[in-house]
Design a protein around this motif. Structure first.
Motif, PDB file in Angstrom:
ATOM      1  N   GLY A  45      -5.852  -2.667   4.680  1.00 24.49           N
ATOM      2  CA  GLY A  45      -4.843  -1.662   3.971  1.00 24.49           C
ATOM      3  C   GLY A  45      -5.639  -0.552   3.717  1.00 24.49           C
ATOM      4  O   GLY A  45      -5.437   0.636   3.787  1.00 24.49           O
ATOM      5  N   ARG A  46      -6.848  -1.004   2.556  1.00 24.17           N
ATOM      6  CA  ARG A  46      -7.853   0.208   2.179  1.00 24.17           C
ATOM      7  C   ARG A  46      -8.450   1.111   3.150  1.00 24.17           C
ATOM      8  O   ARG A  46      -8.595   2.012   3.255  1.00 24.17           O
ATOM      9  CB  ARG A  46      -8.832  -0.699   1.277  1.00 24.17           C
ATOM     10  CG  ARG A  46     -10.078   0.261   1.385  1.00 24.17           C
ATOM     11  CD  ARG A  46     -10.245   0.328  -0.244  1.00 24.17           C
ATOM     12  NE  ARG A  46     -11.361   1.356  -0.401  1.00 24.17           N
ATOM     13  CZ  ARG A  46     -11.422   2.698  -0.854  1.00 24.17           C
ATOM     14  NH1 ARG A  46     -10.430   3.074  -1.288  1.00 24.17           N
ATOM     15  NH2 ARG A  46     -12.878   3.265  -0.821  1.00 24.17           N
ATOM     16  N   SER A  72      -6.016  -6.938   2.646  1.00 27.27           N
ATOM     17  CA  SER A  72      -5.899  -5.852   1.673  1.00 27.27           C
ATOM     18  C   SER A  72      -7.096  -5.000   2.357  1.00 27.27           C
ATOM     19  O   SER A  72      -6.921  -3.784   1.866  1.00 27.27           O
ATOM     20  CB  SER A  72      -6.202  -6.477   0.413  1.00 27.27           C
ATOM     21  OG  SER A  72      -7.354  -7.172   0.284  1.00 27.27           O
ATOM     22  N   ILE A 116      -4.674  -3.641  -4.206  1.00 29.39           N
ATOM     23  CA  ILE A 116      -3.541  -3.939  -3.293  1.00 29.39           C
ATOM     24  C   ILE A 116      -3.424  -5.671  -3.532  1.00 29.39           C
ATOM     25  O   ILE A 116      -2.083  -5.998  -3.861  1.00 29.39           O
ATOM     26  CB  ILE A 116      -3.948  -3.892  -1.829  1.00 29.39           C
ATOM     27  CG1 ILE A 116      -4.167  -2.428  -1.735  1.00 29.39           C
ATOM     28  CG2 ILE A 116      -2.702  -4.358  -0.912  1.00 29.39           C
ATOM     29  CD1 ILE A 116      -4.782  -1.858  -0.334  1.00 29.39           C
ATOM     30  N   LEU A 119       0.668  -1.232  -0.016  1.00 27.59           N
ATOM     31  CA  LEU A 119       0.087   0.148   0.211  1.00 27.59           C
ATOM     32  C   LEU A 119       0.707   1.314  -0.077  1.00 27.59           C
ATOM     33  O   LEU A 119       0.477   2.356  -0.821  1.00 27.59           O
ATOM     34  CB  LEU A 119      -0.912   0.108   1.225  1.00 27.59           C
ATOM     35  CG  LEU A 119      -1.860   1.386   1.532  1.00 27.59           C
ATOM     36  CD1 LEU A 119      -2.948   1.444   0.495  1.00 27.59           C
ATOM     37  CD2 LEU A 119      -2.461   1.022   2.706  1.00 27.59           C
TER      38      LEU A 119
END
Lengths: 295, 409
Positions: free
Chosen positions: A110-111, A107, A92, A72
């Motif tokens: 991360g977002r 992921s 990602i 990221l």
């Protein structure tokens, strides 16, 4: 052992941009120590242009959580906040060469950290709106909360309907027991009893007419043909009997070692196009009158 | 270290998951895939020779567990089948008894079966454990009523190695006229067992946990115990487990049982000393780490260490990169970001429970290997703590639960 891509391993063994960033002016924190992973994303944003000039992370978590964090930061450096917000969790995962379905939540984290950091920079409050449950369908990575919510919102009462609405159970089908358990629980809440028998045909939403069904099957076949023709093969629709679709593999495709893989891919597209479970069966064209199943 | 990691021999410290099948066992098995292919039940010479060797293998296993009769051994496909057979048999044999006593830290072979039985209407009593993984015998005693069909508790925990006092518990169950089963897959072959002198009615064991092959296990069934088969069909295993015998597996398990008996004192002296060295070496070098379980009362080969503020899978991946194989209790997957049920039952705090690593040794490990692991672990933990938002320099951040304040948890 997880089947991690080389990129995931590389980002885990040699994480980029790891460590605290005292001069950060946008910080996003998601997760907690009790749920097993936690991510702090730190950004240095140029106030005039909203450009991310530097990014770093600190992560407590598994290999893919650390790799997703590392990826990221690499992906968003140099982007404006608006551009960065366009990065999806799938992006990602793609950047990392894919993640196992059980690990897609890394992921997502991360977002979410990114959204949280942007909100922090802009002085807004960011609220997470999704809850994750136990992974039920491993083929399509659908969790129990998603299935439960969908059943509740649409008054579903069969596994087939759940598959149509969420895709869960549309692959290997080994999660059908789990889906039935969720159905039984939610249906009990609304005073109904789950029965494994399918619901009456006419109440099924969006049921296709026979004609529309055949049309969609033909469309999928047509879409698959150019790829096969490129390899000097071809596929032809032979017949449809209930949930079984008979096709003939031609040219280089006939007897090809990859035949099962090819058919599996096309069958998956059929299932998605028709919203029901169907089986793709290869047959040999013996004569115009009769079909022979290869042994 | 000058040798690149990739050139060093891998170190296998995951023997509670499975062991290397002993070469002697493999060699003994091979003829039974080829010329000795006969069915032991057959009335001709092909079968007779095989039947004779199966009898000898059964005697070797009988000797390992100290059973009074060789007919008390019922071969199964493994520990899981033996566990399922024992519990389901007890329920079938006593249809009026609708309760089961087990523990909160059992293997999934018992735990998930009991979860399912609970859905089917049975009452499951899961004995709690304390911070060291120990059972409260007073709580247990109160549950022993004539409604209980079977008690099923493990002899030693697979994650921490902690022993339950099964002999005492079995006597208490016998006094209350209740069948007693124990999952002993981690114990058989590592600790001396004498079933002839025991009050345990049924005991599960598994071949591949004691350097035997996979796909074979056994249920010890005390003579006279009421029993109902799980699989019905042919009369194999005296009608108690139908299906043609897994002859190569039985032969291999026989050899493994003989070898385990020969190495029994080695396991409890040499292997134990290596395990103790590993524990002392790691704990001396890594701060904020501790061994879990009942440390004075556990398997000689098992060590479970909780490392605070790091996550187990990440540790395993870095160990694996150096050729060291261990395992972690935490399963970090979507929606089940939960530490192992054993750690939760023991009340290990979340700050440590996610970072538990199990090192399980065997008689094949060497001191040189243990030294390598002692050297490898501290830098790995330090490296991951450097990445962790809960760690600051030499120690955890002050009040970690509050220092990290996410928008949602």
């Amino acid at each position: 052992m997880w089947d991690y891509s080389e990129t995931v391993k590389e980002h885990f063994y040699n994480p980029r941009n790891a460590g605290p960033m005292p001069e950060a002016n946008a910080i996003g924190e998601v997760g907690s120590i009790s749920c097993g992973d936690a991510l702090r994303l730190m950004l240095k944003v140029e106030p005039e242009t909203e450009k991310i000039v530097d990014a770093s992370f600190q992560t407590f978590g598994c290999g893919s959580a650390i790799a997703s964090s590392s990826a990221l930061t690499e992906m968003i450096k140099g982007k404006t906040l608006e551009e960065a917000l366009a990065v999806s969790n799938q992006d990602i995962a793609d950047f990392l060469g894919g993640l196992p379905p059980e690990k897609m939540h890394c992921s997502v984290m991360g977002r979410e950290a990114l959204q949280s950091a942007v909100a922090n920079f802009r002085g807004e409050e960011w609220k997470d709106d999704h809850e994750e449950g136990a992974l039920i369908c491993k083929c399509f990575a659908i969790d129990s909360v998603m299935i439960e919510d969908t059943i509740r919102a649409n008054n579903l009462c069969s596994v087939e309907q759940v598959t149509n609405y969420t895709k869960a159970g549309g692959g290997c089908s080994s999660c059908h027991e789990g889906i039935e358990e969720i159905l039984a629980k939610v249906m009990a809440e609304r005073g109904e009893t789950f029965s494994p028998a399918p619901p009456p045909e006419k109440t099924r939403p969006g049921k296709l007419s026979t004609l529309e069904r055949i049309r969609r099957i033909e469309q999928v076949i047509e879409r698959a043909r150019p790829n096969l023709q490129r390899d000097h093969g071809d596929i032809e629709l032979v017949d449809v009997e209930g949930k079984t679709i008979y096709v003939a593999m031609k040219g280089a495709c006939a007897g090809c070692q990859m035949e099962a893989l090819t058919l599996g891919g096309i069958q998956q597209q059929m299932i998605e196009a028709l919203g029901e479970l169907v089986k793709l069966v290869p047959v040999k064209l013996k004569s115009p009158q009769g079909l022979v199943n290869p042994s | 270290m000058s040798t690149p990691n990739s050139l060093l021999k891998p170190i296998y410290l995951d023997n509670n998951a499975t062991t290397r099948c002993a070469p002697e066992a493999v060699a003994a098995m091979l003829p039974y895939f080829t010329e000795q292919f006969g069915n032991p039940s057959s009335m001709h010479s092909f079968g007779a020779k095989v039947g004779h060797e199966v009898k000898a293998a059964r005697a070797a296993l009988q000797k390992l567990i100290g059973a009074e009769y060789d007919s008390e051994i019922v071969y199964t496909a493994g520990g899981t089948e033996a566990d399922n057979t024992a519990i389901l048999s007890a329920l079938k044999a006593s249809p009026d008894r609708k309760e089961i006593i087990t523990s909160a830290v059992e293997h999934h072979a018992v735990l998930h079966l009991c979860d399912q039985l609970e859905k089917d209407g049975y009452t499951i009593h899961r004995l709690k454990v304390d911070g060291r993984g120990r059972i409260d015998l007073d709580e247990y005693r109160k549950l022993l009523t004539d409604k209980v069909a079977i008690v099923s508790v493990m002899w030693a925990n697979n994650e921490t190695g902690t022993f339950f006092p099964v002999e005492e518990m079995a006597r208490m169950a016998r006094d209350a006229n209740i069948l007693f089963h124990t999952d002993a897959v981690q114990v058989v072959g590592k600790v001396p067992i004498n079933m002839a002198e025991s009050a345990i009615d049924m005991l599960s064991l598994s071949g591949h946990k004691l350097h035997g092959p996979k796909g074979i296990g056994a249920l010890y069934l005390r003579r006279g115990s009421r029993f109902r088969p799980l699989l019905r069909g042919g009369g194999q295993e005296r009608g108690r487990r139908a299906g043609t015998e897994n002859v190569p597996g039985i032969i291999g398990l026989g050899v493994a049982a003989r070898l385990a008996l020969e190495h029994m004192s080695f396991e409890n002296t040499h292997v134990r000393a290596l395990r103790d060295k590993l524990q002392a070496g790691i704990l001396a070098a890594v701060p904020n780490a501790f061994a879990t379980g009942d440390l004075d009362n556990r398997l000689p080969n098992t060590l479970n260490i909780a490392f605070e503020y790091v996550e187990g899978e990440a540790i395993l991946m870095l160990l694996n990169k150096q050729g060291i194989a261990a395992s972690s209790g935490s399963a970090c997957t979507s929606g089940s970001l939960e530490p192992s049920h054993v750690m939760r039952a023991m009340g290990i705090p979340y700050t440590a429970a996610h970072g538990t690593i199990r090192f399980s040794l065997s008689r094949e490990n060497t001191e040189e290997e243990i030294d390598r692991v002692i050297a490898a672990v501290p830098p790995i933990i330090a490296q991951l703590r450097k990445l962790s938002p809960y760690w600051d320099g030499d120690g955890p951040v002050a009040d970690p639960e509050k220092a990290f304040a996410p928008t949602y948890a």
